[in-house]
Write a protein that holds these residues in place. Structure first.
Motif, PDB file in Angstrom:
ATOM      1  N   PHE A 141       0.853  -1.191   0.000  1.00 59.13           N
ATOM      2  CA  PHE A 141       0.000   0.000   0.000  1.00 59.13           C
ATOM      3  C   PHE A 141       0.887   1.237   0.000  1.00 59.13           C
ATOM      4  CE2 PHE A 141       0.715  -1.306   4.336  1.00 59.13           C
ATOM      5  CZ  PHE A 141       0.888  -0.148   5.062  1.00 59.13           C
ATOM      6  N   GLY A 142       0.270   2.393  -0.131  1.00 59.25           N
ATOM      7  CA  GLY A 142       1.023   3.640  -0.112  1.00 59.25           C
ATOM      8  C   GLY A 142       2.003   3.738  -1.264  1.00 59.25           C
ATOM      9  N   TYR A 143       3.235   4.042  -0.937  1.00 54.74           N
ATOM     10  CA  TYR A 143       4.278   4.253  -1.935  1.00 54.74           C
ATOM     11  C   TYR A 143       5.006   2.963  -2.324  1.00 54.74           C
ATOM     12  CZ  TYR A 143       3.463   9.068  -0.515  1.00 54.74           C
ATOM     13  OH  TYR A 143       2.881  10.272  -0.237  1.00 54.74           O
ATOM     14  N   ASP A 144       4.520   1.814  -1.862  1.00 53.49           N
ATOM     15  CA  ASP A 144       5.187   0.533  -2.128  1.00 53.49           C
ATOM     16  C   ASP A 144       5.494   0.287  -3.607  1.00 53.49           C
ATOM     17  OD1 ASP A 144       5.187   0.059   0.579  1.00 53.49           O
ATOM     18  OD2 ASP A 144       3.809  -1.640   0.513  1.00 53.49           O
ATOM     19  N   PRO A 145       4.589   0.619  -4.551  1.00 54.82           N
ATOM     20  CA  PRO A 145       4.895   0.344  -5.965  1.00 54.82           C
ATOM     21  C   PRO A 145       6.003   1.223  -6.561  1.00 54.82           C
ATOM     22  CG  PRO A 145       2.528   0.587  -5.634  1.00 54.82           C
ATOM     23  CD  PRO A 145       3.198   1.048  -4.379  1.00 54.82           C
ATOM     24  N   LEU A 146       6.411   2.276  -5.841  1.00 56.97           N
ATOM     25  CA  LEU A 146       7.490   3.148  -6.319  1.00 56.97           C
ATOM     26  C   LEU A 146       8.815   2.869  -5.624  1.00 56.97           C
ATOM     27  CD1 LEU A 146       5.716   6.638  -6.504  1.00 56.97           C
ATOM     28  CD2 LEU A 146       6.458   5.188  -8.421  1.00 56.97           C
ATOM     29  N   PHE A 163       8.584  -2.828  -3.272  1.00 56.92           N
ATOM     30  CA  PHE A 163       7.755  -3.376  -2.186  1.00 56.92           C
ATOM     31  C   PHE A 163       6.412  -3.841  -2.740  1.00 56.92           C
ATOM     32  CE2 PHE A 163       9.253  -1.486   2.155  1.00 56.92           C
ATOM     33  CZ  PHE A 163      10.365  -2.295   2.126  1.00 56.92           C
ATOM     34  N   GLY A 164       5.935  -3.205  -3.788  1.00 58.63           N
ATOM     35  CA  GLY A 164       4.672  -3.595  -4.408  1.00 58.63           C
ATOM     36  C   GLY A 164       4.747  -4.923  -5.137  1.00 58.63           C
ATOM     37  N   GLU A 165       5.968  -5.406  -5.426  1.00 60.74           N
ATOM     38  CA  GLU A 165       6.161  -6.686  -6.113  1.00 60.74           C
ATOM     39  C   GLU A 165       6.641  -7.793  -5.168  1.00 60.74           C
ATOM     40  OE1 GLU A 165       7.713  -5.430 -10.476  1.00 60.74           O
ATOM     41  OE2 GLU A 165       8.941  -4.716  -8.799  1.00 60.74           O
ATOM     42  N   LEU A 166       7.175  -7.424  -4.030  1.00 63.59           N
ATOM     43  CA  LEU A 166       7.689  -8.422  -3.090  1.00 63.59           C
ATOM     44  C   LEU A 166       6.553  -9.230  -2.484  1.00 63.59           C
ATOM     45  CD1 LEU A 166      10.375  -6.702  -0.804  1.00 63.59           C
ATOM     46  CD2 LEU A 166      10.705  -8.693  -2.265  1.00 63.59           C
ATOM     47  N   PRO A 167       6.743 -10.525  -2.292  1.00 65.87           N
ATOM     48  CA  PRO A 167       5.745 -11.284  -1.531  1.00 65.87           C
ATOM     49  C   PRO A 167       5.636 -10.683  -0.120  1.00 65.87           C
ATOM     50  CG  PRO A 167       7.302 -12.760  -2.623  1.00 65.87           C
ATOM     51  CD  PRO A 167       7.833 -11.366  -2.785  1.00 65.87           C
ATOM     52  N   GLU A 180       5.315 -11.924   2.770  1.00 58.99           N
ATOM     53  CA  GLU A 180       6.132 -12.534   3.823  1.00 58.99           C
ATOM     54  C   GLU A 180       7.585 -12.054   3.761  1.00 58.99           C
ATOM     55  OE1 GLU A 180       5.635 -15.486   0.428  1.00 58.99           O
ATOM     56  OE2 GLU A 180       4.281 -14.259   1.627  1.00 58.99           O
ATOM     57  N   VAL A 181       8.079 -11.728   2.567  1.00 63.09           N
ATOM     58  CA  VAL A 181       9.435 -11.188   2.440  1.00 63.09           C
ATOM     59  C   VAL A 181       9.449  -9.735   2.929  1.00 63.09           C
ATOM     60  CG1 VAL A 181      11.306 -10.597   0.840  1.00 63.09           C
ATOM     61  CG2 VAL A 181      10.025 -12.733   0.549  1.00 63.09           C
ATOM     62  N   LYS A 182       8.473  -8.952   2.491  1.00 64.30           N
ATOM     63  CA  LYS A 182       8.387  -7.561   2.944  1.00 64.30           C
ATOM     64  C   LYS A 182       8.307  -7.509   4.473  1.00 64.30           C
ATOM     65  CE  LYS A 182       5.603  -3.407   2.793  1.00 64.30           C
ATOM     66  NZ  LYS A 182       4.252  -2.899   2.633  1.00 64.30           N
ATOM     67  N   ASN A 183       7.546  -8.424   5.063  1.00 67.83           N
ATOM     68  CA  ASN A 183       7.386  -8.453   6.516  1.00 67.83           C
ATOM     69  C   ASN A 183       8.691  -8.773   7.245  1.00 67.83           C
ATOM     70  OD1 ASN A 183       4.706  -7.805   6.257  1.00 67.83           O
ATOM     71  ND2 ASN A 183       3.937  -9.815   6.830  1.00 67.83           N
ATOM     72  N   GLN A 184       9.692  -9.230   6.526  1.00 65.89           N
ATOM     73  CA  GLN A 184      10.984  -9.531   7.151  1.00 65.89           C
ATOM     74  C   GLN A 184      11.993  -8.401   6.958  1.00 65.89           C
ATOM     75  OE1 GLN A 184      12.273 -13.251   5.488  1.00 65.89           O
ATOM     76  NE2 GLN A 184      10.563 -14.379   6.361  1.00 65.89           N
ATOM     77  N   ILE A 185      11.864  -7.605   5.895  1.00 65.49           N
ATOM     78  CA  ILE A 185      12.917  -6.631   5.577  1.00 65.49           C
ATOM     79  C   ILE A 185      12.486  -5.172   5.670  1.00 65.49           C
ATOM     80  CG2 ILE A 185      14.029  -8.285   4.026  1.00 65.49           C
ATOM     81  CD1 ILE A 185      13.009  -6.396   1.695  1.00 65.49           C
ATOM     82  N   SER A 186      11.202  -4.907   5.792  1.00 63.76           N
ATOM     83  CA  SER A 186      10.717  -3.524   5.725  1.00 63.76           C
ATOM     84  C   SER A 186      11.154  -2.694   6.929  1.00 63.76           C
ATOM     85  CB  SER A 186       9.188  -3.508   5.624  1.00 63.76           C
ATOM     86  OG  SER A 186       8.617  -3.823   6.890  1.00 63.76           O
TER      87      SER A 186
END
Length: 192
Positions: free
Chosen positions: A146-151, A161-165, A167-173
């Protein structure tokens, strides 16, 4: 441990709930219709504290709140604490407005920042911060998040971030980094 999460944002509730749940922390949502305090702080940490204090006072439970946003170097850190209010409208409107403001800019370095405040019913509080470095793309890629994730392009993963699964985003964000620090601070036998 059980905490009230000071947010009405369903996507944020899901993301924070997933991450905190994996850390053994039960999250309950803010009661329906609970008022949102005015975020008039000058930093992510101040705004997170404002929200967490209001939620703890309302519910009598320990509360966690985050304030997060995208800081773009070429824009002197904007949109920053105003990320969700950068312009009227939807996430797509804010992304388009940001891209318009970045027209002609070669420096695309940016970072997502997340400050999380934890406030106990007795008023004791602390904050933690997480950051994730990236590059601002010139057009949106991906439909996740959500938000600016696709940029927000993450070079180490070769995608936004808009393309990451999730579960991966939840580990590195930025939020994941802040939440790991929160969990560390909440450990009962932690050494100061």
């Amino acid at each position: 441990m059980r905490f009230v999460l000071a947010s009405h944002n369903q996507k944020k509730l899901r993301e924070l709930g997933d991450i905190l749940g994996a850390l053994g922390i039960e999250v309950v949502p803010l009661p329906e219709g609970a008022p949102e305090p005015e975020e008039n702080g000058q930093t992510f940490e101040e705004n997170a504290c404002i929200k967490a204090r209001a939620a703890a006072a309302l519910t009598g439970l320990p509360a966690v709140a985050d304030d997060s946003g995208l800081c773009v170097d070429a824009l002197d850190g904007a949109p920053g604490i105003y990320s969700a209010r950068y312009c009227e409208g939807t996430d797509a409107d804010r992304n388009a407005f940001l891209l318009a403001n970045m027209a002609g800019q070669e420096n695309r370095t940016c970072r997502f920042v997340c400050a999380i405040a934890c406030v106990q019913p007795d008023g004791t509080a602390f904050t933690v911060r997480g950051e994730c470095e990236g590059q601002l793309l010139r057009e949106c890629q991906g439909t996740g998040g959500f938000g600016y994730d696709p940029l927000f392009y993450v070079p180490a993963y070769g995608c936004t971030f808009g393309e990451l699964p999730q579960e991966v985003k939840n580990q590195i964000s930025h939020r994941a980094q802040a939440l790991k620090r929160l969990a560390e601070r909440l450990k009962p036998n932690r050494q100061e």
